[in-house]
Write an enzyme that holds these catalytic residues in place. Structure first.
Site: not given
Ligand code: AGP
Length: 610
Positions: A2, A27, A75, A101-102, A483, A487, A490, A506, A605
């Site tokens: 937020c 944000r 948010w 916020n929070g 991962e 990373k 990409e 192998h 995204k």
């Protein structure tokens, strides 16, 4: 997350609040609103969706007149994006308006108490309790009222307050959530970050935890929770707007890497009460668990990789077979599923088309669906039977970082809750892992110390021109290496491949030649010797090896070219720590290569098409 803006001065507040909210759009949000004191009455305008809608509804903020006001971009965490849940929230007597916020962790008990006192709530948010609480404790003196309110709130908050009884002042309180006071010329501001006020002033004061700000057009006063007035030293922020949005970081990705301790805290802490795990009302009763034959974990990209890390943990502690399935494969596989399979759907955005389609197929065949999602009220969150939000806050960079590690933490919570209920884990081991989860954010914080990051950067820059990089590991380290490879690929466009270390011989080892770089993950104590021989096999063919090891395994340095370490932690939750190191490794390579880190070529995204 937020965004907050507040204004007090001689200019009309509405347009200034709107402009400030536009600067906070980065944000991430799903609704917004403003409140202005207009001739002794608080006028509130809110709108779901983008600021553009609020701009139109409020005619650029001009439909309200007044020189004191607050604004908010929300948010959603508790409650869907809606007018009722958007901020500002009003007290029942409409004499106070607040923006927050929070997360107020004790909001349910406060809400119950206030309802029992006759207060009516219009929305489902935790934030609304703050407005009612101020009214309830209001004794004519706002500072004393806010002191009481501070002692009643648990959790994190940055709050802007205006009062129709005090139209010549703006107030703010905060704890564990940033709030700054912007000092203008004959006008002052509050903001969740500099961006919202930077075009008006570069002079700020940071409000401290459990402090109260009383702000007029020409004066700012600060009090501690005991009511003692405190002096604050203003400072100057020499950022431009764009830098401010990144909080001084060069890229959103780097900012989000460093936000992981806070994001992990938000995923884990509100769900642990003593030794009990509470998953926002999600329960697995005994009969259901005894009928459960399998868990399918489905996702795409990093979400899929989080599921593989989760599989390792859940199978080990719940003793239930777990399948990891790519959503794009699942939807065309005529899956064998049903009531005896729990389908866990993982998605940061909650909008990935393949993943949503997979959820619908699983549900249509009778499987219970549990979504692990970051974006509240996203399509996947709404379609699932249960949803466990990661609360990582908006993730702006295309390459996920905090989105991924908080997914893993959420899977650990789910696994531990099931394991304890099933009795497949000893209480001792349960408590060890729970304690490891509680301290995980601090462990990540410690690891993000200057020295470690500098070392990762040094090695990354040394190898920024590699043509190909291998990532190898065993068990949960293999899951984590998947991962790490993604990373790097990409954001740096270097080909990278993750391999089960035991599988290298192998076939793929034929690709290892002089100076081929391999990152070997060595965090599992019981697999140390196996990894040692795999590393030696790579070295004997001329390869270069960087080991990423737990401190307990740092002796592996003797057979590698370089060593990166993670702080000692429970082997079973080390993938969160290795993820952070590998994120930094990829980031600094991409930085050295001059890549577009936050918006890598060809990537979106959220992939909302199949
Ligand atoms: C991760 O860095 C990528 N951006 C991508 O693999 C992503 O994880 C995948 O598209 C799934 O997205 P979701 O979590 O929003 O469903």
């Amino acid at each position: 997350m937020c965004g907050i803006i507040g204004y007090i001065g001689s200019r009309q507040a509405g347009p200034i609040l709107l402009e400030g909210l536009k600067k906070l759009e980065y944000r991430g949000y799903d609704s917004s609103g403003i409140a202005v004191i207009d001739d002794g009455v608080i006028s509130v305008i809110k709108s779901v969706g983008m600021i553009k809608a609020l701009d139109e509804k409020s005619k650029g903020g001009s439909v309200v007149s007044g020189t004191v006001g607050i604004g908010h971009t929300r948010w959603a965490t508790h409650g869907a994006p809606s007018d009722e849940n958007s901020h500002p929230h009003l007290s029942s007597d409409k004499r106070f308006a607040i923006v927050h916020n929070g997360i107020i962790e004790n909001f349910e008990s406060l809400r119950t108490e206030l309802k029992s006192l006759g207060y009516k709530f219009t929305g489902e948010t935790d934030s609304e309790v703050i407005a009612k609480l101020i009214q309830h404790h209001y004794c004519g003196d706002i500072i004393s009222t806010l002191r009481t309110v501070i002692t009643r709130l648990e959790g994190s908050y940055a709050v802007g307050i205006i009062s129709a009884d005090k139209p010549d002042a703006l107030y703010a309180i905060r704890k564990d959530n940033p709030l700054v006071v912007g000092l203008g010329d004959g006008e002052n501001f509050i903001a969740s970050d500099y961006t919202a006020a930077l075009e008006h002033t570069k002079n700020f004061v940071l409000l401290g935890d459990k402090e109260i700000a009383e702000i007029t057009a020409t004066e700012t006063k600060f009090y501690d929770v005991d009511g003692k007035q405190i002096k604050k030293k203003p400072y100057t922020v020499e950022w431009n707007i764009e830098e401010a949005q990144k909080g001084g970081y060069a890229h959103f990705m780097l900012k989000e890497i460093f936000e992981q301790p806070r994001a992990l805290t938000r995923t884990v802490r509100p769900r642990i009460a003593g030794d009990e795990i509470k998953l926002d009302g999600i329960e697995f009763d005994g009969d259901y668990l005894s009928s459960l034959e399998r868990i399918d974990i489905i996702g795409c990209g990093s979400a899929y990789h989080a599921g593989i890390v989760g599989k390792s943990f859940i199978e080990k502690h719940c003793r239930i077979p777990v399948n990891n399935i790519l959503a794009s494969e699942y939807i065309y596989s005529d899956p064998i599923t049903g009531p005896k399979t729990l389908t866990v759907i993982i998605s940061q955005s909650g909008e990935t088309a393949d993943t949503l389609s997979a959820l619908k197929i699983a549900a249509s065949r009778g499987s219970r669906t549990l979504a692990v999602v970051n974006v509240v009220q996203s399509a996947i969150a709404r379609a699932a039977d249960d949803v466990l939000y990661t609360h990582a806050g908006p993730e702006i960079a295309v390459a996920t970082t905090k989105g991924y590690t908080t997914q893993i933490a959420a899977l650990y919570l789910i696994g531990l809750k099931i394991a304890l209920k099933k009795g497949s884990i000893t209480v001792k081991r349960y408590k060890e892992l729970l304690s490891g989860l509680v301290t995980l954010p601090q462990t990540v914080e410690d690891m993000l110390s200057e020295a470690e990051v500098k070392k990762v950067r040094k090695y990354a820059e040394k190898f920024h021109n590699q043509k190909c990089v291998f990532f190898i590991g065993r068990g949960t380290d293999y899951a984590a290496s998947l991962e790490g490879a993604l990373k790097l690929k990409e954001i740096s466009y270097i080909h990278a491949e993750a391999y089960a270390a035991g599988e290298l011989k192998h076939g793929t080892i034929s690709l290892i030649e002089d100076h081929t770089l391999t990152l070997a993950l060595v965090t599992q104590e019981k697999l140390y010797h196996k990894m040692e021989s795999n590393i030696k096999a790579v070295k004997s063919r001329g390869g270069t090896v960087i080991a990423l090891a737990s401190r307990a395994n740092s002796k592996i340095k003797s057979c590698t070219d370089m060593l990166l370490t993670i702080p000692d932690c429970d082997d079973d939750i080390s993938p969160v720590l290795t993820a952070v190191q590998l994120q930094l490794f990829a980031y600094y390579i991409a930085l050295k290569r001059g890549c577009e880190i936050d918006t890598p070529r060809n990537l979106a995204k959220s992939v909302t098409v199949e």
